[in-house]
Design a protein around this motif. Structure first.
Motif, PDB file in Angstrom:
ATOM      1  N   PHE A 170       0.749  -1.195  -0.056  1.00 32.77           N
ATOM      2  CA  PHE A 170      -0.130   0.094  -0.106  1.00 32.77           C
ATOM      3  C   PHE A 170       0.827   1.114   0.072  1.00 32.77           C
ATOM      4  O   PHE A 170       0.556   2.132  -0.782  1.00 32.77           O
ATOM      5  CB  PHE A 170      -0.893  -0.080   1.286  1.00 32.77           C
ATOM      6  CG  PHE A 170      -2.148  -0.928   1.161  1.00 32.77           C
ATOM      7  CD1 PHE A 170      -2.768  -0.957  -0.031  1.00 32.77           C
ATOM      8  CD2 PHE A 170      -2.542  -1.544   2.171  1.00 32.77           C
ATOM      9  CE1 PHE A 170      -3.865  -1.825  -0.284  1.00 32.77           C
ATOM     10  CE2 PHE A 170      -3.642  -2.325   2.097  1.00 32.77           C
ATOM     11  CZ  PHE A 170      -4.412  -2.548   0.876  1.00 32.77           C
ATOM     12  N   GLN A 186      -0.376  -6.760   9.633  1.00 30.94           N
ATOM     13  CA  GLN A 186      -1.772  -6.073   9.817  1.00 30.94           C
ATOM     14  C   GLN A 186      -1.931  -5.167  10.821  1.00 30.94           C
ATOM     15  O   GLN A 186      -2.461  -4.190  10.631  1.00 30.94           O
ATOM     16  CB  GLN A 186      -2.826  -7.256  10.073  1.00 30.94           C
ATOM     17  CG  GLN A 186      -4.345  -6.789  10.357  1.00 30.94           C
ATOM     18  CD  GLN A 186      -5.020  -6.027   9.620  1.00 30.94           C
ATOM     19  OE1 GLN A 186      -4.789  -6.061   8.330  1.00 30.94           O
ATOM     20  NE2 GLN A 186      -6.011  -5.314  10.056  1.00 30.94           N
ATOM     21  N   ALA A 205      -0.404  -2.542   7.728  1.00 34.82           N
ATOM     22  CA  ALA A 205      -1.471  -2.861   6.688  1.00 34.82           C
ATOM     23  C   ALA A 205      -2.737  -1.699   6.506  1.00 34.82           C
ATOM     24  O   ALA A 205      -3.001  -1.120   5.730  1.00 34.82           O
ATOM     25  CB  ALA A 205      -1.685  -4.161   6.451  1.00 34.82           C
ATOM     26  N   LYS A 206      -3.337  -1.840   7.853  1.00 34.88           N
ATOM     27  CA  LYS A 206      -4.499  -1.120   7.864  1.00 34.88           C
ATOM     28  C   LYS A 206      -4.254   0.551   7.948  1.00 34.88           C
ATOM     29  O   LYS A 206      -4.885   1.154   7.228  1.00 34.88           O
ATOM     30  CB  LYS A 206      -5.203  -1.626   9.204  1.00 34.88           C
ATOM     31  CG  LYS A 206      -6.406  -0.448   9.382  1.00 34.88           C
ATOM     32  CD  LYS A 206      -7.798  -0.735   8.286  1.00 34.88           C
ATOM     33  CE  LYS A 206      -8.879  -0.156   8.739  1.00 34.88           C
ATOM     34  NZ  LYS A 206      -8.908   1.312   8.920  1.00 34.88           N
ATOM     35  N   ALA A 236      -3.577   1.350   4.391  1.00 30.39           N
ATOM     36  CA  ALA A 236      -4.620   1.336   3.427  1.00 30.39           C
ATOM     37  C   ALA A 236      -5.369   2.770   3.820  1.00 30.39           C
ATOM     38  O   ALA A 236      -5.979   3.271   2.827  1.00 30.39           O
ATOM     39  CB  ALA A 236      -5.572   0.148   3.829  1.00 30.39           C
ATOM     40  N   ASP A 237      -5.455   3.000   4.958  1.00 32.58           N
ATOM     41  CA  ASP A 237      -6.419   4.386   5.234  1.00 32.58           C
ATOM     42  C   ASP A 237      -5.561   5.596   4.642  1.00 32.58           C
ATOM     43  O   ASP A 237      -6.225   6.518   4.267  1.00 32.58           O
ATOM     44  CB  ASP A 237      -6.140   4.418   6.909  1.00 32.58           C
ATOM     45  CG  ASP A 237      -7.038   3.468   7.395  1.00 32.58           C
ATOM     46  OD1 ASP A 237      -8.001   2.668   6.942  1.00 32.58           O
ATOM     47  OD2 ASP A 237      -6.777   3.182   8.833  1.00 32.58           O
ATOM     48  N   ALA A 287      -9.939  -4.813  -3.320  1.00 32.69           N
ATOM     49  CA  ALA A 287      -9.087  -6.038  -2.889  1.00 32.69           C
ATOM     50  C   ALA A 287      -9.821  -7.443  -3.111  1.00 32.69           C
ATOM     51  O   ALA A 287     -10.828  -7.597  -3.209  1.00 32.69           O
ATOM     52  CB  ALA A 287      -9.206  -5.870  -1.444  1.00 32.69           C
ATOM     53  N   GLN A 334     -10.083  -8.663   6.785  1.00 33.55           N
ATOM     54  CA  GLN A 334      -9.009  -7.644   6.485  1.00 33.55           C
ATOM     55  C   GLN A 334      -9.162  -6.950   5.293  1.00 33.55           C
ATOM     56  O   GLN A 334      -8.964  -5.889   5.198  1.00 33.55           O
ATOM     57  CB  GLN A 334      -7.575  -8.674   6.611  1.00 33.55           C
ATOM     58  CG  GLN A 334      -6.995  -8.844   7.999  1.00 33.55           C
ATOM     59  CD  GLN A 334      -5.923  -9.523   7.693  1.00 33.55           C
ATOM     60  OE1 GLN A 334      -5.146  -9.530   6.732  1.00 33.55           O
ATOM     61  NE2 GLN A 334      -5.178  -9.982   9.075  1.00 33.55           N
ATOM     62  N   TYR A 379      -9.525  -2.877   4.310  1.00 39.36           N
ATOM     63  CA  TYR A 379      -8.728  -2.156   3.152  1.00 39.36           C
ATOM     64  C   TYR A 379      -9.424  -1.484   2.175  1.00 39.36           C
ATOM     65  O   TYR A 379      -9.255  -0.287   1.849  1.00 39.36           O
ATOM     66  CB  TYR A 379      -7.722  -3.319   2.390  1.00 39.36           C
ATOM     67  CG  TYR A 379      -6.846  -3.946   3.234  1.00 39.36           C
ATOM     68  CD1 TYR A 379      -6.457  -3.580   4.752  1.00 39.36           C
ATOM     69  CD2 TYR A 379      -6.459  -5.189   2.911  1.00 39.36           C
ATOM     70  CE1 TYR A 379      -5.623  -4.447   5.552  1.00 39.36           C
ATOM     71  CE2 TYR A 379      -5.536  -6.029   3.730  1.00 39.36           C
ATOM     72  CZ  TYR A 379      -5.368  -5.431   5.072  1.00 39.36           C
ATOM     73  OH  TYR A 379      -4.578  -6.335   5.842  1.00 39.36           O
TER      74      TYR A 379
END
Length: 217
Positions: free
Chosen positions: A121, A154, A158-159, A162-163, A174, A184, A188
């Motif tokens: 990301f 994660q 990851a989150k 993604a934000d 996704a 998950q 995303y």
């Protein structure tokens, strides 16, 4: 669902352009001016299995690209591959010829490692910048994540990444395969309807082939 994904991606790229009929393309993809910046993030972690399985991912990505009007002033394509590390192997500024893009992606080599989706990301977010050939605010920008595993990062990256990507104005799709964590992926994606899930990689390959056969009738 993959057929629906193809339609949704092409619908998004049509937003900045004028719709027109392009035989033999079916009605749901009749769009001549498909302006967008699209970056694909392709999982090459150990859970993919081997090079043969990785090729199925690449074939699916290229089946989508074949339906887009790829050019400098139309749709630009970028690509990221990720596992323990992430790498942008195709910048948007270079993804401006469909045949060249398809050939470049087809030559990607399989790697191994963990599933650091956050790094992918982050790489995509940088890839959408003007310095890399992105056109933020001028055309829709779309990120397409394909993964078959749970994010190794994660909770740490990851989150949040993604934000950041969504907050920069990028629409996230996704695609999860077998071992991916659907919850998950829903965190995303820009919206739940942007999440797609199949039982195995061969399902992607089968759907892509069927759609392309239909388009070429």
């Amino acid at each position: 669902r993959e057929n629906e994904l193809q339609n949704k991606l092409i619908d998004w790229t049509c937003e900045a352009g004028e719709k027109t009929t392009l035989p033999p393309v079916p009605p749901n993809v009749q769009c001549e001016k498909k302006k967008a910046d699209i970056i694909f993030a392709i999982d090459q972690s150990s859970s993919i299995g081997d090079d043969k399985q990785f090729r199925i991912e690449l074939d699916f990505v290229n089946s989508l690209i074949k339906e887009l009007d790829v050019a400098s002033d139309q749709t630009r394509i970028g690509a990221v591959v990720f596992s323990t590390n992430s790498e942008r192997r195709l910048e948007l500024r270079d993804g401006i010829n469909r045949e060249t893009v398809i050939d470049t992606i087809q030559k990607f080599e399989y790697g191994t490692g963990d599933t650091y989706i956050g790094k992918a990301f982050a790489d995509m977010r940088e890839g959408f910048l003007p310095a890399k050939g992105g056109r933020p605010g001028l055309v829709p920008q779309i990120a397409v994540l394909i993964t078959d595993g749970e994010a190794t990062d994660q909770n740490t990256k990851a989150k949040p990444e993604a934000d950041k990507l969504r907050n920069s104005g990028v629409e996230i799709f996704a695609i999860g395969v077998k071992g991916a964590n659907r919850k998950q992926l829903e965190r995303y994606a820009s919206r739940p309807s942007n999440v797609f899930f199949v039982d195995d990689l061969n399902a992607l390959n089968t759907i892509s082939g069927a759609v392309l056969t239909e388009l070429c009738e």
